[in-house]
Write a protein that holds these residues in place. Structure first.
Motif, PDB file in Angstrom:
ATOM      1  N   GLY A 153     -27.200  77.799  24.807  1.00  0.00           N
ATOM      2  CA  GLY A 153     -26.579  76.852  25.709  1.00  0.00           C
ATOM      3  C   GLY A 153     -27.584  76.354  26.733  1.00  0.00           C
ATOM      4  N   THR A 154     -27.074  75.791  27.817  1.00  0.00           N
ATOM      5  CA  THR A 154     -27.922  75.198  28.862  1.00  0.00           C
ATOM      6  C   THR A 154     -27.646  75.882  30.196  1.00  0.00           C
ATOM      7  OG1 THR A 154     -27.869  73.054  27.734  1.00  0.00           O
ATOM      8  CG2 THR A 154     -28.551  73.077  30.049  1.00  0.00           C
ATOM      9  N   GLU A 200     -36.254  91.925  40.848  1.00  0.00           N
ATOM     10  CA  GLU A 200     -36.692  92.186  39.490  1.00  0.00           C
ATOM     11  C   GLU A 200     -35.723  91.574  38.491  1.00  0.00           C
ATOM     12  OE1 GLU A 200     -36.911  96.379  39.288  1.00  0.00           O
ATOM     13  OE2 GLU A 200     -38.557  96.528  40.747  1.00  0.00           O
ATOM     14  N   SER A 201     -36.179  91.447  37.268  1.00  0.00           N
ATOM     15  CA  SER A 201     -35.314  90.925  36.218  1.00  0.00           C
ATOM     16  C   SER A 201     -34.134  91.874  36.016  1.00  0.00           C
ATOM     17  CB  SER A 201     -36.098  90.789  34.909  1.00  0.00           C
ATOM     18  OG  SER A 201     -37.208  89.941  35.093  1.00  0.00           O
ATOM     19  N   VAL A 202     -32.946  91.306  35.840  1.00  0.00           N
ATOM     20  CA  VAL A 202     -31.750  92.127  35.658  1.00  0.00           C
ATOM     21  C   VAL A 202     -30.957  91.609  34.469  1.00  0.00           C
ATOM     22  CG1 VAL A 202     -31.566  92.805  38.077  1.00  0.00           C
ATOM     23  CG2 VAL A 202     -30.444  90.708  37.289  1.00  0.00           C
ATOM     24  N   VAL A 203     -30.303  92.530  33.788  1.00  0.00           N
ATOM     25  CA  VAL A 203     -29.432  92.192  32.667  1.00  0.00           C
ATOM     26  C   VAL A 203     -27.998  92.160  33.185  1.00  0.00           C
ATOM     27  CG1 VAL A 203     -28.602  92.876  30.386  1.00  0.00           C
ATOM     28  CG2 VAL A 203     -31.004  93.256  31.020  1.00  0.00           C
ATOM     29  N   ILE A 204     -27.287  91.089  32.880  1.00  0.00           N
ATOM     30  CA  ILE A 204     -25.907  90.963  33.326  1.00  0.00           C
ATOM     31  C   ILE A 204     -24.989  90.915  32.113  1.00  0.00           C
ATOM     32  CG2 ILE A 204     -26.555  89.785  35.458  1.00  0.00           C
ATOM     33  CD1 ILE A 204     -25.736  87.156  34.167  1.00  0.00           C
ATOM     34  N   GLY A 205     -23.760  91.365  32.312  1.00  0.00           N
ATOM     35  CA  GLY A 205     -22.763  91.327  31.252  1.00  0.00           C
ATOM     36  C   GLY A 205     -21.699  90.306  31.575  1.00  0.00           C
ATOM     37  N   GLY A 206     -20.476  90.580  31.208  1.00  0.00           N
ATOM     38  CA  GLY A 206     -19.385  89.657  31.503  1.00  0.00           C
ATOM     39  C   GLY A 206     -19.205  88.632  30.404  1.00  0.00           C
ATOM     40  N   ALA A 207     -18.670  87.477  30.807  1.00  0.00           N
ATOM     41  CA  ALA A 207     -18.358  86.433  29.834  1.00  0.00           C
ATOM     42  C   ALA A 207     -19.598  85.913  29.143  1.00  0.00           C
ATOM     43  CB  ALA A 207     -17.620  85.287  30.531  1.00  0.00           C
ATOM     44  N   VAL A 208     -20.719  85.840  29.877  1.00  0.00           N
ATOM     45  CA  VAL A 208     -21.971  85.350  29.294  1.00  0.00           C
ATOM     46  C   VAL A 208     -23.043  86.389  29.573  1.00  0.00           C
ATOM     47  CG1 VAL A 208     -23.624  83.470  29.180  1.00  0.00           C
ATOM     48  CG2 VAL A 208     -21.237  82.990  29.769  1.00  0.00           C
ATOM     49  N   SER A 250     -22.088  76.495  27.314  1.00  0.00           N
ATOM     50  CA  SER A 250     -22.221  76.787  25.886  1.00  0.00           C
ATOM     51  C   SER A 250     -20.912  76.432  25.195  1.00  0.00           C
ATOM     52  CB  SER A 250     -22.538  78.263  25.670  1.00  0.00           C
ATOM     53  OG  SER A 250     -22.620  78.560  24.281  1.00  0.00           O
ATOM     54  N   GLY A 251     -21.011  75.587  24.136  1.00  0.00           N
ATOM     55  CA  GLY A 251     -19.815  75.179  23.399  1.00  0.00           C
ATOM     56  C   GLY A 251     -18.820  74.442  24.247  1.00  0.00           C
TER      57      GLY A 251
END
Length: 252
Positions: A126-127, A61-69, A219-220
């Motif tokens: 970003g990409t 399933e779709s999951v939300v991740i944290g961390g640096a990005v 990104s950047g």
């Protein structure tokens, strides 16, 4: 003169009658003995081969991740299909019209494909470049199953269920099929049977041997590896439809 002829004829007739009485009586020839046609039974050991098609689906399933990005990972759960083939052995025992048995098989499955994943970042344009993220079912599996069915002479309708396994996973298998005994005896077998079977297999977890790596996000000018967390939502379901050819040995 007439009386003399009549007397001679009477004596001759009496002698012929007495002679016939001394002959053995004729008996009718014995009726031919016709052996009854053998009654077919599903009892016996069998071995054979199978081939078919398999479809698998993964419930990632779709999951939300944290961390640096931080962001959300979306998995494409379209079903993957491919050729499935292998061999089986088993034993049936018939009691009246009921048939019970056990069967084990080993299968090659050409359905191990990469899973598409999309990453949508939160607040950081970003990409994203997907990497290899295998929603990995082993390229082989096996089952050990009980079979219970009803026989209509040379036709058997049955249900089946039991253990399913791969090189590093276990699960269960459930299904059913129909089998016909063909009017041939090949390779010293007592019967040859042809069947069509469907199996639903479920494995507890995939073998995601890439440590959850799904791609990179830039990104950047900064590139960061993106990993899918282990959230326990990677149960793998697999459906097989196949034709089977068995050679039965032992009891007719």
């Amino acid at each position: 003169m007439f009386s003399l002829l009549a007397g001679v004829a009477g004596v001759a007739l009496a002698a012929a009658t007495a002679s016939a009485a001394d002959l053995p009586a004729r008996e009718a020839p014995p009726a031919p003995i016709i052996a009854p046609a053998p009654i077919f039974t599903w009892t016996g050991f069998y071995a054979g081969v199978n081939a078919g098609w398999g479809w698998r689906s993964d419930d990632s399933e779709s999951v939300v991740i944290g961390g640096a990005v931080p962001g959300t990972l979306f998995f494409d759960n379209n079903d993957d299909g491919g050729f499935v083939g292998g061999a089986q052995i088993g034993y049936n025992y018939q009691i009246g019209s009921f048939v019970i048995g056990i069967e084990t098989d080993i299968q090659w499955a050409d359905t191990d494909q990469e899973e598409e994943v999309t990453f949508v970042p939160i607040g950081a344009p970003g990409t994203f470049i997907p990497g290899e993220f295998d929603n990995n079912l082993s390229d082989w599996f096996g089952t050990v199953r009980a079979r219970v069915g009803v026989a209509f002479d040379r036709v058997l309708i049955y249900g089946t269920g039991g253990l399913a396994y791969t090189d590093d996973n276990t699960g269960w298998a459930l299904g059913g099929g129909v089998e016909w005994a063909l009017p041939v005896n090949w390779f010293g077998s007592s019967a040859v049977t042809f069947g069509i079977e469907g199996l639903w297999l479920s494995f507890d977890e995939d073998d995601d041997d890439d440590d959850g790596f799904v791609g990179t996000f830039t990104s950047g000018g900064v590139t960061t590896n993106v990993f899918a967390p282990d959230v326990g939502n990677d149960e793998n379901d697999f459906f097989v439809a196949r034709a089977k050819l068995n050679f039965k040995f032992g009891t007719y």
